[in-house]
Motif scaffolding. Sequence first.
Motif, mmCIF file in Angstrom:
data_model
loop_
_atom_site.group_PDB
_atom_site.id
_atom_site.type_symbol
_atom_site.label_atom_id
_atom_site.label_comp_id
_atom_site.label_asym_id
_atom_site.label_seq_id
_atom_site.Cartn_x
_atom_site.Cartn_y
_atom_site.Cartn_z
ATOM 1 N N ALA A 171 0.862 -1.186 0.000
ATOM 2 C CA ALA A 171 0.000 0.000 0.000
ATOM 3 C C ALA A 171 0.894 1.230 0.000
ATOM 4 N N PRO A 172 1.446 1.583 -1.173
ATOM 5 C CA PRO A 172 2.498 2.602 -1.230
ATOM 6 C C PRO A 172 2.020 4.043 -1.073
ATOM 7 N N ASP A 173 0.706 4.273 -1.057
ATOM 8 C CA ASP A 173 0.211 5.642 -1.091
ATOM 9 C C ASP A 173 -0.446 6.086 0.210
ATOM 10 N N LEU A 174 -0.114 5.455 1.320
ATOM 11 C CA LEU A 174 -0.736 5.823 2.589
ATOM 12 C C LEU A 174 -0.227 7.175 3.087
ATOM 13 N N ASP A 175 -1.124 7.904 3.733
ATOM 14 C CA ASP A 175 -0.740 9.140 4.416
ATOM 15 C C ASP A 175 -0.417 8.884 5.876
ATOM 16 N N THR A 176 -1.127 7.921 6.494
ATOM 17 C CA THR A 176 -1.051 7.693 7.934
ATOM 18 C C THR A 176 -1.169 6.204 8.225
ATOM 19 N N ASP A 196 9.881 9.946 8.247
ATOM 20 C CA ASP A 196 9.051 11.136 8.085
ATOM 21 C C ASP A 196 8.235 11.126 6.791
ATOM 22 N N ARG A 197 8.125 9.972 6.157
ATOM 23 C CA ARG A 197 7.414 9.901 4.875
ATOM 24 C C ARG A 197 5.929 9.614 5.043
ATOM 25 N N VAL A 198 5.538 9.052 6.190
ATOM 26 C CA VAL A 198 4.148 8.740 6.495
ATOM 27 C C VAL A 198 3.907 9.133 7.946
ATOM 28 N N LYS A 199 2.725 9.649 8.249
ATOM 29 C CA LYS A 199 2.396 9.995 9.634
ATOM 30 C C LYS A 199 2.202 8.714 10.449
ATOM 31 N N ILE A 200 2.874 8.623 11.604
ATOM 32 C CA ILE A 200 2.813 7.439 12.456
ATOM 33 C C ILE A 200 2.019 7.779 13.714
ATOM 34 N N VAL A 201 0.938 7.030 13.943
ATOM 35 C CA VAL A 201 0.090 7.242 15.115
ATOM 36 C C VAL A 201 0.147 5.998 15.993
ATOM 37 N N ALA A 202 0.605 6.169 17.216
ATOM 38 C CA ALA A 202 0.646 5.090 18.205
ATOM 39 C C ALA A 202 -0.679 5.063 18.963
ATOM 40 N N VAL A 203 -1.205 3.849 19.169
ATOM 41 C CA VAL A 203 -2.487 3.692 19.860
ATOM 42 C C VAL A 203 -2.292 2.760 21.055
ATOM 43 N N GLU A 204 -2.698 3.233 22.243
ATOM 44 C CA GLU A 204 -2.564 2.444 23.461
ATOM 45 C C GLU A 204 -3.890 2.357 24.206
ATOM 46 N N PRO A 205 -4.106 1.269 24.960
ATOM 47 C CA PRO A 205 -5.259 1.221 25.862
ATOM 48 C C PRO A 205 -5.074 2.229 26.988
ATOM 49 N N GLU A 206 -6.175 2.830 27.434
ATOM 50 C CA GLU A 206 -6.090 3.808 28.519
ATOM 51 C C GLU A 206 -5.494 3.210 29.787
ATOM 52 N N ARG A 207 -5.679 1.910 29.997
ATOM 53 C CA ARG A 207 -5.263 1.289 31.248
ATOM 54 C C ARG A 207 -3.898 0.614 31.139
ATOM 55 N N SER A 208 -3.254 0.736 29.998
ATOM 56 C CA SER A 208 -1.888 0.212 29.816
ATOM 57 C C SER A 208 -1.190 1.100 28.786
ATOM 58 N N CYS A 209 -0.675 2.230 29.232
ATOM 59 C CA CYS A 209 -0.171 3.209 28.255
ATOM 60 C C CYS A 209 1.213 3.720 28.648
ATOM 61 N N GLU A 298 -7.614 11.863 3.785
ATOM 62 C CA GLU A 298 -6.469 11.148 4.351
ATOM 63 C C GLU A 298 -6.587 9.650 4.076
ATOM 64 N N ARG A 299 -5.527 9.059 3.562
ATOM 65 C CA ARG A 299 -5.491 7.617 3.286
ATOM 66 C C ARG A 299 -4.843 6.929 4.484
ATOM 67 N N VAL A 300 -5.643 6.127 5.181
ATOM 68 C CA VAL A 300 -5.249 5.596 6.478
ATOM 69 C C VAL A 300 -5.063 4.075 6.408
ATOM 70 N N GLY A 301 -3.959 3.622 6.985
ATOM 71 C CA GLY A 301 -3.713 2.195 7.137
ATOM 72 C C GLY A 301 -3.744 1.818 8.608
ATOM 73 N N VAL A 302 -4.393 0.707 8.923
ATOM 74 C CA VAL A 302 -4.503 0.217 10.293
ATOM 75 C C VAL A 302 -3.872 -1.162 10.363
ATOM 76 N N LEU A 303 -3.016 -1.362 11.353
ATOM 77 C CA LEU A 303 -2.383 -2.664 11.552
ATOM 78 C C LEU A 303 -3.233 -3.501 12.504
ATOM 79 N N VAL A 304 -3.688 -4.640 11.999
ATOM 80 C CA VAL A 304 -4.404 -5.623 12.822
ATOM 81 C C VAL A 304 -3.372 -6.668 13.211
ATOM 82 N N CYS A 305 -2.897 -6.601 14.457
ATOM 83 C CA CYS A 305 -1.622 -7.258 14.765
ATOM 84 C C CYS A 305 -1.714 -8.556 15.541
#
Length: 319
Positions: A171-176, A196-209, A298-305
Amino acid sequence: MLATEPLPVGRADIETAYDRICGHVRQTPVISPGRGSFGLDLDLTLKLECLQHTGSFKPRGAFNSLMAANVPEAGVAAASGGNHGAAVAFAAARLGHRATIFVPEISSPVKIEKIRQAGAEVHIGGARYADAAEACAQFRAQTGAIDIHPYDTPTTIAGQGTVGLEWETEAPDLDTVLVAVGGGGLIAGVATWYQDRVKIVAVEPERSCCLKAAREAGRPVDVEVDGVAADSLGAKRVGDLVYRQAAAYVDEAVVVPDSAIESAEARLWRDLAIATEAGGATALAALLSGAYRPGPTERVGVLVCGANVDLTRLATLTP
């Protein structure tokens, strides 16, 4: 953000890791569920690392660490909430090494059984991951087995970073991209690949951050660990190396409540028939809850890990 000093892991390390492990891990797919999926009016794709060997991204770091090490006759030992232990057990078996895995009592029976199926010796004890880590350290001191750390070594970070390398080719055209965080090896690796080529957003649980706490304190600090994703994302402290990589390349960090995580699990199962554990659905929860709000184009990619969920539990969840 730009790094101000040399970092432990660079893009070349991730390329080396990929060349090393590509014959041992799966190239997991990226899918486009379609605009309007999950009630979201945006261009969304999902990287399904939940389809990796053992049901999580962890074999990437495990194979890279083992293949870069001199493994003694005593083999390897690891402490884990479950997914890392299953990955180390799987990689060790494929490479012909003994593996001993220590897990806390909160670990999912599904994950413990995966570790056993891979042929490792399993020790269960202690209320939290820190207890298992202490028992593992004592075992290594007594036997000479080597440690495979779940997140805070250069080889682990570089191995997990191969997720980003693959993702960009698919998926070469992601923004985030949105990535769930436990101890931080995955976000550190993926962010290092994209830089710095794609915006990186970290996501954590409120109770383990622990990453959120580290960003606020300006250094890694201990946090309390609890919540539905504690067995996979419940690190007490973000790694020192992880923190350096994340400080350089992670653009934003958000937290989500347990209710949003469980809703994301339920939506993935109901809408796409994708079974995920709580940690595996945490990145998507940021979109469903509004913790992260992308722009209209915004073209968004989500990692299902991670996929290691008890299906009877999954059936009880409601979107």
